[in-house]
Scaffold this motif. Sequence first.
Motif, mmCIF file in Angstrom:
data_model
loop_
_atom_site.group_PDB
_atom_site.id
_atom_site.type_symbol
_atom_site.label_atom_id
_atom_site.label_comp_id
_atom_site.label_asym_id
_atom_site.label_seq_id
_atom_site.Cartn_x
_atom_site.Cartn_y
_atom_site.Cartn_z
ATOM 1 N N ASP A 1 -0.524 4.336 1.062
ATOM 2 C CA ASP A 1 -0.698 5.084 2.418
ATOM 3 C C ASP A 1 -1.647 4.545 3.394
ATOM 4 O OD1 ASP A 1 -3.168 4.584 1.031
ATOM 5 O OD2 ASP A 1 -3.518 6.878 0.476
ATOM 6 N N SER A 2 -1.929 3.092 3.518
ATOM 7 C CA SER A 2 -2.697 2.589 4.429
ATOM 8 C C SER A 2 -1.590 1.920 5.350
ATOM 9 C CB SER A 2 -3.698 1.457 3.836
ATOM 10 O OG SER A 2 -4.425 1.015 4.846
ATOM 11 N N MET B 1 -9.557 0.160 2.378
ATOM 12 C CA MET B 1 -9.500 0.524 3.557
ATOM 13 C C MET B 1 -9.941 1.955 3.946
ATOM 14 S SD MET B 1 -8.132 -1.994 5.295
ATOM 15 C CE MET B 1 -7.780 -1.227 6.768
ATOM 16 N N SER C 1 0.991 -1.355 0.029
ATOM 17 C CA SER C 1 -0.013 -0.175 -0.026
ATOM 18 C C SER C 1 0.858 1.199 -0.003
ATOM 19 C CB SER C 1 -1.005 0.062 1.230
ATOM 20 O OG SER C 1 -1.557 1.256 1.330
#
Length: 207
Positions: free
Chosen positions: A190-191, A207, A188
């Motif tokens: 940014d998660s 998410m 990912s």
Amino acid sequence: MNINPADGHIFGYAVGWATGIDIGSDDEALTKDYLSAKVWVTPANYIAIVRHQRGVVDAVKVFKFKVPGESLSTRFGLKNMNPGRQIVTQGGPIQKSIADDADNLGDDPIFSVGGAVMHAAAGRRRAGTFSHAATPIPLNADWAHDISNIQDCPNVSCKDVRLQGTDHGTGPHLKSGTVYGNYAIYVSFDSETFPLPGDKPSLKIEM
């Protein structure tokens, strides 16, 4: 990426995923060996290692990469085959979630140990090491295999390499063993979190 150590396909490093080519199909992405060439070259800041049983998550670890914005191809691909002992994440997991009824945790190569994600090479054998778990990934196809467990040999070479499943080369010391689950790798940008045990994984996680 998904690794099934008993689907009849050897998914070692030099004979499998390091090249970054598409492996398997989207329809069987979470039941057989699978790699998405598109995701392999996608910039990522986080990596999740997910053990799942017949499509249900039973253990998760999420890590943050030390160097932001690089792809798995840059970090682990053929252009970086001799990294020494390279720690690629910022310490240990930022999320560790394990189901209360999860089995086979004593020598699981991911979930029985702490530490960071490491990419390592030693001598003639190459190791893609998650946490402190050495998974030999040699250039010799006879020794290729999908998943090895934690070896309990004290500072010496093991007589036998204990593996999960049956997908391995013909090296005389490779011993087939119990499958603890499928292991999926997600990235990912940014998660920082991943769904908890009991959830069902899919090709893309929202998410």
